[in-house]
Motif scaffolding. Structure first.
Motif, PDB file in Angstrom:
ATOM      1  N   LEU A 183       0.863  -1.190   0.000  1.00  0.00           N
ATOM      2  CA  LEU A 183       0.000   0.000   0.000  1.00  0.00           C
ATOM      3  C   LEU A 183       0.897   1.236   0.000  1.00  0.00           C
ATOM      4  CD1 LEU A 183      -1.705  -2.198   1.805  1.00  0.00           C
ATOM      5  CD2 LEU A 183      -2.806  -0.191   2.735  1.00  0.00           C
ATOM      6  N   CYS A 197      -3.563  -6.536   8.997  1.00  0.00           N
ATOM      7  CA  CYS A 197      -2.949  -5.369   9.656  1.00  0.00           C
ATOM      8  C   CYS A 197      -1.447  -5.623   9.790  1.00  0.00           C
ATOM      9  CB  CYS A 197      -3.525  -5.167  11.051  1.00  0.00           C
ATOM     10  SG  CYS A 197      -5.320  -5.131  11.092  1.00  0.00           S
ATOM     11  N   ASP A 225      -7.956  -4.372   3.659  1.00  0.00           N
ATOM     12  CA  ASP A 225      -7.962  -5.523   2.753  1.00  0.00           C
ATOM     13  C   ASP A 225      -8.299  -6.788   3.539  1.00  0.00           C
ATOM     14  OD1 ASP A 225      -7.178  -4.107   0.453  1.00  0.00           O
ATOM     15  OD2 ASP A 225      -5.108  -4.089   1.161  1.00  0.00           O
ATOM     16  N   THR A 227      -5.277  -2.270   6.909  1.00  0.00           N
ATOM     17  CA  THR A 227      -5.221  -2.060   5.454  1.00  0.00           C
ATOM     18  C   THR A 227      -6.574  -1.886   4.784  1.00  0.00           C
ATOM     19  OG1 THR A 227      -5.353  -4.432   5.058  1.00  0.00           O
ATOM     20  CG2 THR A 227      -3.135  -3.482   5.248  1.00  0.00           C
ATOM     21  N   ARG A 262     -10.716  -6.079  -1.250  1.00  0.00           N
ATOM     22  CA  ARG A 262     -10.866  -5.002  -0.268  1.00  0.00           C
ATOM     23  C   ARG A 262     -12.147  -5.224   0.525  1.00  0.00           C
ATOM     24  NH1 ARG A 262      -8.181   0.004  -2.038  1.00  0.00           N
ATOM     25  NH2 ARG A 262      -7.191  -0.473  -4.018  1.00  0.00           N
ATOM     26  N   THR A 273       2.468   1.943   3.198  1.00  0.00           N
ATOM     27  CA  THR A 273       3.504   1.069   3.758  1.00  0.00           C
ATOM     28  C   THR A 273       4.775   1.149   2.906  1.00  0.00           C
ATOM     29  OG1 THR A 273       2.578  -0.844   2.600  1.00  0.00           O
ATOM     30  CG2 THR A 273       1.837  -0.485   4.844  1.00  0.00           C
TER      31      THR A 273
END
Ligand code: ATP
Ligand code: MG
Length: 558
Positions: free
Chosen positions: A351, A399, A429, A427, A444, A354
Motif C-alpha cells: 500500500l 494489519c 484488505d 489495510t 478489499r 507502507t
C-alpha cells in the motif's frame, strides 16, 4: 491481545541504517559499482526508441549536488519545504527527488496527466511551495498554482526529447530548466540533528491511488523508505541474473514504481530502461533491444500479455515479472507462463501507506495463489469486524506493523487515527497469512459484495471470467436490489474485439451462463451484465469500481 496471534516475518531480519535517503542510496550504489560490475553500467537508460541517453552513477551524483545547490541558492528551497514533482517517467526522475531530499525538503510526486484541478488539490493539500515539472505539464501547472505559489519563479522543468522548444515558446515568461540551475556553490546539506528528526522528516508525501475516494497523502519518512528499499532488495536480489536489466514501465509518481523499482533495483545491480508510459509494441521492442531480464507490471498488463496473439519480438531474455497493485489470478499466471515458459511471475502486495511493500514471493518458494511472503522486520495480525485478533490462518482484515509503516497522512489527523491503531496499519484488505508467512489477499473490505449474508469477492469472479476466450477484460461490482433487499453481483464485460460478434448481448449471456455454472450459487451474477468498451482504471491499473457503481447504464438483470 495474544502475542502468539501476531505473525512475525520468517525472513531473516535486516538492519536498517538511520541515514537520510540520498546518503543511503548513493553509498549503497557506490558499493554495487565497486563490487558487482567490472565496468560501470548505466543506472538509467532512456527507453524511447533511438534515444541514446543514459545516466551513470557518477553523473547522477554530480547532477544531484549541483541541482540541490542551484535550488538552494537560486530558488530558496530549504529544509522542511515541500516540492511537487509532476514528471512522467524520465531518467532524471531520481536526480530531481534525491536533490530535493539532500536539502532536507520533501517531494510530493503527482501524476503528470492530472488536470489543473487535480494538481491544485495535491499542491495545496501538501503545502508544496515549488514544483518540478515536464514541459508538457507547464500550462496546466500555471493554472493549478495560480494564487498558491509564484509562477514561473518557483517552477522548474526537466527538458524532454524533441518537444521542449516548441512547447516552451508558448510559455512566456518561462520557468527555468533544471540544467540551467546546476551550480557548484556549497549549500547546506540535510544533516539530521538526531535520529528523531530523521524519523519525523518525510522524504516523500505519496498520494494513494484514489480507488476508494480522494487520494490521501502518506508521509513516508527517510527511515520508512530506506527500510522498504532494503526489505524489497532482500528478496529482489534473489532474482539474480548477470547483466540484470529491468524494464521500468510502472509510473514513478506511485510508490510501487518509485521505491520498489527505481530505488531498489539499481541496488540489485540492475540497469533500468525507463519507458515514459505503457505501449505494448514499445514494451516488447525494448525487451528485445535491451535484452531485458525482469520487469514490474500491474495485472491488466499481464492479462493483455497472456492474451497477446503474436509478436514479432524476441522476449526470451525476460525471466521475472513482478506483479502488484491489484489481485492477479493464478489462471492468468498459468496462461502467461504456458505461453512464455522462460517467465516466472512473482506477486507482491503493498500500500502507499507502507512505502509500499509488505509481501513478495521468494524465488524457489513461490506460491502461485499468494501475494508473497511477509517481508523482513514486519509483523502481521488479522482482525475481525470488531477488531478482535484472529488466530493465524483465519481470514479477516490484514494489519501490519514494521519500519515501513508511514508516519501518518499529511494534514489528516483523524484519518491517521483510524488507519494506525496500536502501532498496526489497518489495510482495509481482507485476507489471511499462513504459517509459512505467505499472505493471501482476497479483496478489499469495502468492495466485497454482500449477497443475502454471503460475501462475494469480485476479484475471484473476475479471475475466472478472464479465462473465457471471449472476455478481454471485466469488472464485477455489487448492485443493490431494492426488491430483494440485498446486493447482487453484476459484471461489466469487455468482449474480445477479434471475434466477429454480431450480437454482443447474446455472447455476454453465454459468458454469464458459463460462469454461473462454475461458481457456488451465491456467487452467480444475479445482477446481470453490461457490455462496455473499456473498464475504467486509475493510473496504477486498479479498477475504479465506484465509477462503475455510480454509472447509470441500463443493464439486463436476470
Ligand atoms: P485509495 O486508498 O486512495 O482508495 P488505493 O488503496 O488503491 O487507493 P494504493 O495505495 O495505490 O491506493 O493501493 C493499495 C491497495 O492496492 C491495497 O490496499 C490493495 O487493496 C491493493 N493491492 C495491492 N497489491 C495487491 C495484490 N497483490 N493483491 C490484491 N490487492 C492488492
Ligand atoms: Mg488505499
Amino acid at each position: 491481545m495474544k502475542d502468539s496471534n501476531i505473525f512475525k516475518s520468517r525472513l531473516p531480519s535486516i538492519e536498517i541504517p538511520h541515514q537520510d535517503l540520498p546518503t543511503f542510496w548513493f553509498s549503497q550504489m557506490r558499493q554495487i559499482n565497486l563490487f558487482m560490475h567490472s565496468s560501470p553500467r548505466p543506472v538509467f537508460i532512456d527507453g524511447i526508441r533511438n534515444s541514446h541517453e543514459r545516466l551513470y552513477l557518477k553523473q547522477m551524483q554530480t547532477m544531484c549536488l549541483q541541482l540541490a545547490s542551484g535550488m538552494f541558492h537560486d530558488m530558496g528551497v530549504r529544509a522542511g519545504d515541500m516540492v511537487g514533482i509532476v514528471l512522467p517517467n524520465t531518467i532524471y526522475y531520481l536526480v530531481c527527488t534525491l536533490a530535493v531530499q539532500m536539502l532536507g525538503a520533501t517531494c510530493t510526486p503527482a501524476n503528470p496527466a492530472y488536470t489543473a484541478d487535480e494538481l491544485r488539490f495535491q499542491i495545496s493539500h501538501s503545502g508544496a511551495k515549488f514544483v518540478i515539472a515536464a514541459p508538457t505539464a507547464l500550462s496546466t501547472i500555471k493554472q493549478a498554482v495560480a494564487g498558491i505559489l509564484p509562477y514561473p519563479q518557483n517552477v522548474l522543468y526537466v527538458p524532454t526529447a524533441n518537444h521542449t522548444d516548441t512547447l516552451l515558446n508558448h510559455e512566456q515568461p518561462c520557468p527555468r530548466s533544471i540544467f540551467t540551475l546546476l551550480c557548484d556553490k556549497p549549500f547546506s546539506r540535510f544533516q539530521p540533528q538526531d535520529l528523531k528528526q530523521l524519523q519525523r522528516t518525510p522524504a516523500f508525501v505519496c498520494y494513494s491511488s484514489g480507488t476508494t475516494g480522494l487520494p490521501k497523502g502518506a508521509m513516508l519518512s527517510h527511515y520508512n523508505v530506506v527500510a522498504n528499499i532494503l526489505q524489497g532488495v532482500s528478496v529482489q536480489k534473489q532474482m539474480t541474473a548477470s547483466n540484470r536489466t529491468t524494464l521500468a514501465v510502472l509510473p514513478l509518481f506511485h510508490s510501487f514504481g518509485l521505491v520498489l523499482m527505481a530505488h531498489s533495483l539499481p541496488l540489485c545491480g540492475s540497469s533500468l530502461v525507463i519507458m515514459r508510459s505503457f505501449d505494448m509494441s514499445e514494451f516488447l521492442y525494448n525487451i528485445e533491444a535491451h535484452r531485458v531480464t525482469d520487469t514490474l507490471l500491474v495485472p491488466p498488463v499481464i492479462n493483455a500479455l497472456a492474451k497477446l496473439n503474436s509478436s514479432e519480438w524476441d522476449i526470451s531474455s525476460l525471466k521475472w515479472v513482478i506483479s502488484g497493485a491489484s489481485p492477479l489470478s493464478s489462471s492468468t499466471i498459468k496462461s502467461l507462463e504456458l505461453k512464455y515458459p522462460h517467465i516466472c511471475v512473482m506477486q507482491g502486495y503493498g500500500l502507499t501507506e507502507t512505502s509500499p511493500g509488505l509481501s513478495l514471493n521468494v524465488p524457489g518458494r513461490r506460491n502461485q495463489l499468494s501475494s508473497g511472503e511477509l517481508l523482513p522486520n514486519l509483523e502481521c495480525k488479522v482482525v475481525d469486524d470488531k477488531n478482535n485478533v484472529l488466530s493465524i490462518g483465519s481470514t479477516g482484515e490484514l494489519c501490519f506493523r514494521g519500519p515501513n509503516i508511514m508516519m501518518g497522512y499529511i494534514n489528516e489527523y483523524d484519518a491517521t487515527k483510524h488507519i494506525i491503531m496500536d502501532g498496526f496499519l489497518h489495510t482495509g484488505d481482507v485476507g489471511r497469512i499462513d504459517p509459512t508467512g505467505h499472505v493471501f489477499v482476497t479483496d478489499r473490505k469495502k468492495e466485497l459484495i454482500k449477497f443475502n449474508g454471503f460475501q462475494v469477492a469480485p476479484a475471484e469472479i473476475e479471475g475466472i471470467l478472464l479465462q473465457h476466450p471471449l472476455v478481454r477484460d471485466c469488472a464485477v461490482v455489487g448492485t443493490f436490489c431494492s426488491k430483494r433487499q440485498t446486493e447482487l453481483p453484476r459484471v461489466f464485460l469487455v468482449l474480445n474485439q477479434d471475434e466477429k460478434l454480431h450480437d454482443k448481448n447474446s455472447v455476454a449471456e453465454q459468458v454469464v451462463e458459463w460462469i454461473n455454472s462454475k461458481v457456488a450459487y451465491y456467487k452467480r451474477l444475479r445482477g446481470g451484465f453490461v457490455v462496455v468498451d473499456e473498464i475504467p482504471k486509475n493510473a496504477s491499473g486498479k479498477v475504479l469500481r465506484r465509477v462503475l457503481k455510480e454509472s447509470t447504464v441500463s443493464s439486463n438483470v436476470s
